[in-house]
Motif scaffolding. Structure first.
Motif, PDB file in Angstrom:
ATOM      1  N   MET A   1       0.692  55.821  -7.298  1.00 43.87           N
ATOM      2  CA  MET A   1       0.154  57.058  -7.858  1.00 43.87           C
ATOM      3  C   MET A   1      -1.345  56.955  -8.154  1.00 43.87           C
ATOM      4  SD  MET A   1       2.630  58.936  -7.502  1.00 43.87           S
ATOM      5  CE  MET A   1       4.260  58.471  -6.902  1.00 43.87           C
ATOM      6  N   ILE A   2      -1.821  55.791  -8.567  1.00 42.94           N
ATOM      7  CA  ILE A   2      -3.263  55.602  -8.719  1.00 42.94           C
ATOM      8  C   ILE A   2      -3.944  55.745  -7.357  1.00 42.94           C
ATOM      9  CG2 ILE A   2      -5.057  53.894  -9.243  1.00 42.94           C
ATOM     10  CD1 ILE A   2      -3.268  52.833 -11.465  1.00 42.94           C
ATOM     11  N   SER A   3      -3.292  55.253  -6.317  1.00 43.54           N
ATOM     12  CA  SER A   3      -3.861  55.278  -4.969  1.00 43.54           C
ATOM     13  C   SER A   3      -3.683  56.607  -4.272  1.00 43.54           C
ATOM     14  CB  SER A   3      -3.183  54.197  -4.108  1.00 43.54           C
ATOM     15  OG  SER A   3      -3.273  52.926  -4.691  1.00 43.54           O
ATOM     16  N   TYR A   4      -2.870  57.512  -4.833  1.00 39.74           N
ATOM     17  CA  TYR A   4      -2.396  58.668  -4.081  1.00 39.74           C
ATOM     18  C   TYR A   4      -3.535  59.503  -3.488  1.00 39.74           C
ATOM     19  CZ  TYR A   4      -0.131  62.891  -2.640  1.00 39.74           C
ATOM     20  OH  TYR A   4       0.282  63.948  -1.869  1.00 39.74           O
ATOM     21  N   GLU A   5      -4.487  59.908  -4.306  1.00 40.46           N
ATOM     22  CA  GLU A   5      -5.515  60.804  -3.805  1.00 40.46           C
ATOM     23  C   GLU A   5      -6.341  60.143  -2.707  1.00 40.46           C
ATOM     24  OE1 GLU A   5      -9.096  63.775  -5.330  1.00 40.46           O
ATOM     25  OE2 GLU A   5      -7.943  62.623  -6.799  1.00 40.46           O
ATOM     26  N   GLY A   6      -6.718  58.879  -2.909  1.00 39.48           N
ATOM     27  CA  GLY A   6      -7.514  58.193  -1.909  1.00 39.48           C
ATOM     28  C   GLY A   6      -6.774  57.959  -0.611  1.00 39.48           C
ATOM     29  N   LEU A   7      -5.495  57.567  -0.694  1.00 35.37           N
ATOM     30  CA  LEU A   7      -4.738  57.243   0.514  1.00 35.37           C
ATOM     31  C   LEU A   7      -4.287  58.474   1.279  1.00 35.37           C
ATOM     32  CD1 LEU A   7      -2.426  54.257  -0.507  1.00 35.37           C
ATOM     33  CD2 LEU A   7      -4.746  54.209   0.421  1.00 35.37           C
ATOM     34  N   PHE A   8      -3.960  59.554   0.563  1.00 36.75           N
ATOM     35  CA  PHE A   8      -3.358  60.719   1.218  1.00 36.75           C
ATOM     36  C   PHE A   8      -4.309  61.909   1.308  1.00 36.75           C
ATOM     37  CE2 PHE A   8       0.199  58.122  -0.067  1.00 36.75           C
ATOM     38  CZ  PHE A   8       1.064  58.202   1.010  1.00 36.75           C
ATOM     39  N   LEU A   9      -4.902  62.292   0.200  1.00 37.87           N
ATOM     40  CA  LEU A   9      -5.716  63.508   0.216  1.00 37.87           C
ATOM     41  C   LEU A   9      -7.100  63.273   0.809  1.00 37.87           C
ATOM     42  CD1 LEU A   9      -4.740  64.996  -3.260  1.00 37.87           C
ATOM     43  CD2 LEU A   9      -3.609  65.281  -1.038  1.00 37.87           C
ATOM     44  N   SER A  10      -7.617  62.060   0.691  1.00 41.48           N
ATOM     45  CA  SER A  10      -8.940  61.767   1.252  1.00 41.48           C
ATOM     46  C   SER A  10      -8.884  61.392   2.722  1.00 41.48           C
ATOM     47  CB  SER A  10      -9.604  60.618   0.473  1.00 41.48           C
ATOM     48  OG  SER A  10      -9.844  60.987  -0.863  1.00 41.48           O
ATOM     49  N   THR A  11      -7.677  61.316   3.291  1.00 42.14           N
ATOM     50  CA  THR A  11      -7.530  60.887   4.685  1.00 42.14           C
ATOM     51  C   THR A  11      -6.783  61.906   5.540  1.00 42.14           C
ATOM     52  OG1 THR A  11      -5.458  59.711   4.188  1.00 42.14           O
ATOM     53  CG2 THR A  11      -7.509  58.454   4.000  1.00 42.14           C
ATOM     54  N   GLY A  12      -6.539  63.095   4.987  1.00 42.52           N
ATOM     55  CA  GLY A  12      -5.864  64.127   5.765  1.00 42.52           C
ATOM     56  C   GLY A  12      -4.379  63.926   5.926  1.00 42.52           C
ATOM     57  N   ARG A  13      -3.738  63.269   4.947  1.00 43.81           N
ATOM     58  CA  ARG A  13      -2.302  63.005   5.026  1.00 43.81           C
ATOM     59  C   ARG A  13      -1.514  63.810   3.992  1.00 43.81           C
ATOM     60  NH1 ARG A  13      -4.065  57.546   6.135  1.00 43.81           N
ATOM     61  NH2 ARG A  13      -3.063  56.723   8.018  1.00 43.81           N
ATOM     62  N   ALA A  14      -1.916  65.025   3.716  1.00 42.12           N
ATOM     63  CA  ALA A  14      -1.276  65.792   2.650  1.00 42.12           C
ATOM     64  C   ALA A  14       0.212  66.008   2.909  1.00 42.12           C
ATOM     65  CB  ALA A  14      -1.979  67.132   2.465  1.00 42.12           C
ATOM     66  N   GLU A  15       0.607  66.213   4.165  1.00 48.09           N
ATOM     67  CA  GLU A  15       2.030  66.444   4.445  1.00 48.09           C
ATOM     68  C   GLU A  15       2.854  65.208   4.156  1.00 48.09           C
ATOM     69  OE1 GLU A  15       3.925  69.134   5.209  1.00 48.09           O
ATOM     70  OE2 GLU A  15       2.107  70.164   4.605  1.00 48.09           O
ATOM     71  N   GLN A  16       2.359  64.037   4.570  1.00 49.04           N
ATOM     72  CA  GLN A  16       3.049  62.805   4.219  1.00 49.04           C
ATOM     73  C   GLN A  16       3.079  62.630   2.707  1.00 49.04           C
ATOM     74  OE1 GLN A  16       0.814  60.170   7.206  1.00 49.04           O
ATOM     75  NE2 GLN A  16       2.667  59.012   6.812  1.00 49.04           N
ATOM     76  N   GLY A  17       1.969  62.932   2.058  1.00 56.20           N
ATOM     77  CA  GLY A  17       1.905  62.807   0.613  1.00 56.20           C
ATOM     78  C   GLY A  17       2.920  63.695  -0.077  1.00 56.20           C
ATOM     79  N   ARG A  18       3.088  64.908   0.436  1.00 56.84           N
ATOM     80  CA  ARG A  18       4.076  65.829  -0.127  1.00 56.84           C
ATOM     81  C   ARG A  18       5.470  65.206  -0.095  1.00 56.84           C
ATOM     82  NH1 ARG A  18       7.273  70.586   0.771  1.00 56.84           N
ATOM     83  NH2 ARG A  18       6.425  72.393  -0.349  1.00 56.84           N
ATOM     84  N   ASP A  19       5.819  64.613   1.043  1.00 60.52           N
ATOM     85  CA  ASP A  19       7.129  63.966   1.160  1.00 60.52           C
ATOM     86  C   ASP A  19       7.256  62.804   0.189  1.00 60.52           C
ATOM     87  OD1 ASP A  19       7.798  65.743   3.160  1.00 60.52           O
ATOM     88  OD2 ASP A  19       7.402  64.345   4.801  1.00 60.52           O
ATOM     89  N   LEU A  20       6.175  62.051   0.037  1.00 60.05           N
ATOM     90  CA  LEU A  20       6.208  60.912  -0.880  1.00 60.05           C
ATOM     91  C   LEU A  20       6.436  61.382  -2.316  1.00 60.05           C
ATOM     92  CD1 LEU A  20       4.142  57.739  -0.989  1.00 60.05           C
ATOM     93  CD2 LEU A  20       3.980  59.233  -2.958  1.00 60.05           C
ATOM     94  N   LEU A  21       5.704  62.385  -2.749  1.00 58.74           N
ATOM     95  CA  LEU A  21       5.848  62.870  -4.126  1.00 58.74           C
ATOM     96  C   LEU A  21       7.270  63.383  -4.380  1.00 58.74           C
ATOM     97  CD1 LEU A  21       2.447  64.740  -4.553  1.00 58.74           C
ATOM     98  CD2 LEU A  21       3.088  62.510  -5.512  1.00 58.74           C
ATOM     99  N   ARG A  22       7.832  64.088  -3.420  1.00 59.50           N
ATOM    100  CA  ARG A  22       9.203  64.583  -3.588  1.00 59.50           C
ATOM    101  C   ARG A  22      10.183  63.411  -3.685  1.00 59.50           C
ATOM    102  NH1 ARG A  22      11.257  67.401   0.576  1.00 59.50           N
ATOM    103  NH2 ARG A  22      12.483  68.840  -0.699  1.00 59.50           N
ATOM    104  N   GLY A  23       9.965  62.386  -2.856  1.00 53.66           N
ATOM    105  CA  GLY A  23      10.851  61.232  -2.909  1.00 53.66           C
ATOM    106  C   GLY A  23      10.766  60.497  -4.231  1.00 53.66           C
ATOM    107  N   TYR A  24       9.561  60.333  -4.750  1.00 47.92           N
ATOM    108  CA  TYR A  24       9.417  59.648  -6.032  1.00 47.92           C
ATOM    109  C   TYR A  24       9.976  60.489  -7.176  1.00 47.92           C
ATOM    110  CZ  TYR A  24       6.909  55.400  -4.776  1.00 47.92           C
ATOM    111  OH  TYR A  24       6.590  54.144  -4.285  1.00 47.92           O
ATOM    112  N   ALA A  25       9.832  61.801  -7.094  1.00 47.64           N
ATOM    113  CA  ALA A  25      10.379  62.663  -8.153  1.00 47.64           C
ATOM    114  C   ALA A  25      11.882  62.465  -8.295  1.00 47.64           C
ATOM    115  CB  ALA A  25      10.053  64.123  -7.857  1.00 47.64           C
ATOM    116  N   ALA A  26      12.538  62.144  -7.179  1.00 46.47           N
ATOM    117  CA  ALA A  26      13.988  61.949  -7.217  1.00 46.47           C
ATOM    118  C   ALA A  26      14.396  60.706  -7.991  1.00 46.47           C
ATOM    119  CB  ALA A  26      14.535  61.880  -5.794  1.00 46.47           C
ATOM    120  N   THR A  27      13.439  59.818  -8.311  1.00 53.32           N
ATOM    121  CA  THR A  27      13.772  58.604  -9.063  1.00 53.32           C
ATOM    122  C   THR A  27      13.646  58.793 -10.567  1.00 53.32           C
ATOM    123  OG1 THR A  27      11.535  57.624  -9.158  1.00 53.32           O
ATOM    124  CG2 THR A  27      12.801  57.292  -7.132  1.00 53.32           C
ATOM    125  N   LEU A  28      13.191  59.975 -11.023  1.00 58.14           N
ATOM    126  CA  LEU A  28      12.994  60.193 -12.458  1.00 58.14           C
ATOM    127  C   LEU A  28      14.304  60.025 -13.224  1.00 58.14           C
ATOM    128  CD1 LEU A  28      10.556  63.216 -12.313  1.00 58.14           C
ATOM    129  CD2 LEU A  28      10.056  61.002 -13.372  1.00 58.14           C
TER     130      LEU A  28
END
Length: 645
Positions: A309-336
């Motif tokens: 999550m600290i890396s999220y913006e740099g790895l996904f939003l700064s590199t044009g991977r928003a769709e992959q990032g969306r899937d990642l966030l949904r997957g992590y939300a399922a672990t709450l």
């Protein structure tokens, strides 16, 4: 992008050539990794390291392919390199290297023996555990090239020795299958079957860990190189052993094209950003279940939610991977669970053992929606985010909960270290931060603002987030400023955990970088005071980022070296963390202080340790030598993020 090149002065100098490492990831959490000189210095080094059920469960397979040139006269030149338990290094092929290059993220070696020049290129087939190693005659000849395949099959964190059974080999077209786990294929295969005893890994010795292992010389490949342009290529792969990969030359060409496309898709502004975009690509993987995940660092870390999550913006939003990032966030939300995000499954079980990882998740979701305008994801995740707020207000694991007296978040459990400063020695936390850490409450304030904002975007009820936010901000501004002139690191710390003795609590005013979050987050509790920020920078800032403790503190440890207890004891006691450069730059910009010159040291560092990447840590004392993982996700992500903003 930056092409890293070194001549014989680096390649042929063993200490210098082994201090620079290269990494070629497979997109699944596996990799090939080694040094510029070709000498393996870590138990983790190898040409085929295969991921398992999680990115942290890796096995080393093909360890090395040692080239030997044989002339028609029978004369030989051995181009490999191994260090042995005796301390000797034999063969010493690095002394014949005239050049090493890392271009488009792929390593290339060039050996010269008089008028004979041999080149090696290496790549992995993205999305598959498959390595291709291509050797090409550039000048001279005719000669025969033989390649000795040194193998094992073991956990990447361990060793395998000759006192157990040797690896099992089964014949297969063009080579062999080793332990039923991976396959070798190439020209002129001849099985050998003998142990090489006592191969030494000097970096493991320096880290106070077992440093020797035995390798199985499974066999050798060989072919004639009659004229310049002739090649000898070997493939090694795991997974579906019957499905042969594309020819090795095509694997290399495809990897080069893909890496260039990854960089181009991100639209970097200069060569440094190009290097960082490609470095970021190494950490974004498809886990065993097919969903995106993040490797925290190579070669020994797997997936950790705080790092992700600290890396999220740099790895996904700064590199044009928003769709992959969306899937990642949904997957992590399922672990709450109980308002907490799962931290890691690297230990073999899902663990909920951070006070801040969940708050970083709120931050990541907020940044995703702010950058992409993805209101659908905001609406989908809003119930989960409100459940996080409810869980923290009601109280959850490890004493994590909001103190009704001031609305700030507190935590504490015996023997636990739940902030990012989580090192323990013999089960005892080194930096005891129970109570109300400054960055945790900055993240709490920011997270409450995220929930309120997403609720407003969805036209939904924010629940208690708005009221909790106002109260936390008021208490933060009143309580965290310390008489020292900076912010307290922890409020209401249990006194018995500190050397002052006595009962009750006390407020810790050690000068640490955690307070940077109070000024740098999108919705911070405080605006930075330039004078205070200058004072913090004067004490903590180094060329590779802020130290974790001021050097004039009695507890400061200037060298992050030695055995496990030594390293863990200094991990957050002065060691430099490049990821903190992100919050520091954000705070400087918000305070109107110059920030552009802060990247010079870390940009130079791209060619010093993990080539093209940013290390996990560095020594707090000059000359700030890099330590820890040579390739670290949040270090790369935060430098890339603030450099592109």
């Amino acid at each position: 992008m930056i092409a890293f090149g070194f001549g014989p002065g680096v390649c042929g100098h063993l200490d210098v050539g082994t201090s620079r490492e290269w990494l070629v990831p497979d997109g699944r959490g596996g990799y090939a990794m080694g040094t510029v000189s070709g000498l393996r210095t870590r138990r983790y080094h190898g040409l085929l390291v295969v991921p398992g059920s999680t990115p942290a469960v890796r096995h080393v397979g093909l360890v090395s392919l040692d080239p030997a040139v044989v002339w028609p006269s029978g004369a030989q030149a051995r181009l490999g390199a191994h260090e042995w338990a005796s301390g000797s290094v034999d063969p010493r092929g690095f002394e014949l290297l005239e050049r090493f290059d890392l271009t488009d993220g792929l390593p290339r070696w060039r050996w010269r023996i008089g008028d004979l020049v041999i080149e090696r290129e290496l790549a992995m087939a993205y999305g598959r555990s498959c390595v291709a190693v291509v050797h090409r005659l550039l000048a001279g000849g005719p000669v025969r090239l033989e390649l000795a395949a040194a193998c094992t099959w073991r956990d990447a964190h361990g060793e395998r020795r000759a006192d157990g059974p040797p690896p099992r080999l089964e014949p297969a077209a063009g080579g062999a299958i080793v332990e039923g786990a991976f396959r070798l294929a190439g020209p002129g295969w001849e099985p050998v079957g003998e142990w090489w005893h006592g191969v030494r890994h000097r970096e493991e010795a320096a880290r106070g860990l077992p440093s020797d292992e035995d390798l199985w010389h499974a066999g050798r490949f060989g072919a004639e190189l009659d004229r310049p342009g002739d090649t000898v290529a070997v493939l090694a792969w795991a997974g579906d052993l019957a499905a042969e990969p594309a020819p090795a030359v095509e694997v290399v060409a495809a990897a080069r094209r893909r890496n260039r496309d990854v960089v181009a898709a991100a639209g970097p502004a200069d060569d440094v950003e190009r290097a960082l975009v490609l470095a970021a690509d190494a950490f974004v993987v498809r886990a065993g279940d097919g969903r995106p995940d993040v490797v925290a660092g190579y070669p020994w870390f797997g997936a950790w939610s705080r790092d992700t999550m600290i890396s999220y913006e740099g790895l996904f939003l700064s590199t044009g991977r928003a769709e992959q990032g969306r899937d990642l966030l949904r997957g992590y939300a399922a672990t709450l669970s109980e308002g907490m995000l799962a931290n890691t499954a690297d230990t073999g079980r899902v663990e909920y053992n951070t006070v801040d990882g969940t708050l970083w998740f709120l931050h990541a979701v907020g940044r995703h929606v702010a950058v992409t305008g993805d209101d659908d994801l905001a609406a989908e995740l809003l119930p989960a985010l409100r459940a996080v707020v409810d869980g923290h207000l009601a109280g959850t694991r490890y004493g994590i909960g909001v103190d009704p007296a001031d609305g700030l978040l507190t935590h504490g459990a015996a023997g636990e270290a739940l902030t990012w400063m989580d090192a323990r020695v013999h089960g005892v936390p080194v930096t005891r931060r129970a109570g109300k850490p400054v960055e945790v409450n900055a993240l709490w304030v920011n997270g409450l603002a995220v929930v309120a904002d997403l609720a407003a975007r969805a036209g939904a009820d924010p629940g208690p987030a708005t009221g909790a936010h106002g109260r936390a901000v008021e208490s933060f501004r009143r309580r965290y400023p310390a008489p020292t002139g900076w912010l307290h690191d922890v409020l209401d710390a249990p006194a018995p955990a500190y050397p002052l003795g006595g009962a009750g609590t006390y407020d810790d005013d050690l000068l640490r970088p955690n307070q940077l979050l109070a000024w740098s987050l999108p919705d911070p509790p405080l605006r930075p005071d330039p004078a205070v920020l200058r004072r913090v920078g004067a004490a903590l800032l180094t060329p590779l980022g802020p130290r974790s403790l001021a050097p004039d503190d009695p507890g400061f440890v200037g060298r992050h070296r030695g055995g496990p207890a030594d390293r863990d004891g200094g991990y957050h006691q002065g060691t430099v963390w490049p990821w903190l450069l992100g919050p520091y730059v954000d705070a400087c910009r918000r305070a109107g202080l110059p920030a552009d010159g802060l990247f010079v040291g870390v940009e130079a560092h791209l060619g010093e340790y993990g080539l093209g990447s940013v290390s996990e840590t560095a020594d707090g004392a000059p000359p700030h030598g890099a330590t820890g993982c040579p390739f670290q996700a949040w270090s790369v992500a935060e430098v890339l993020r603030v450099r592109r903003n």
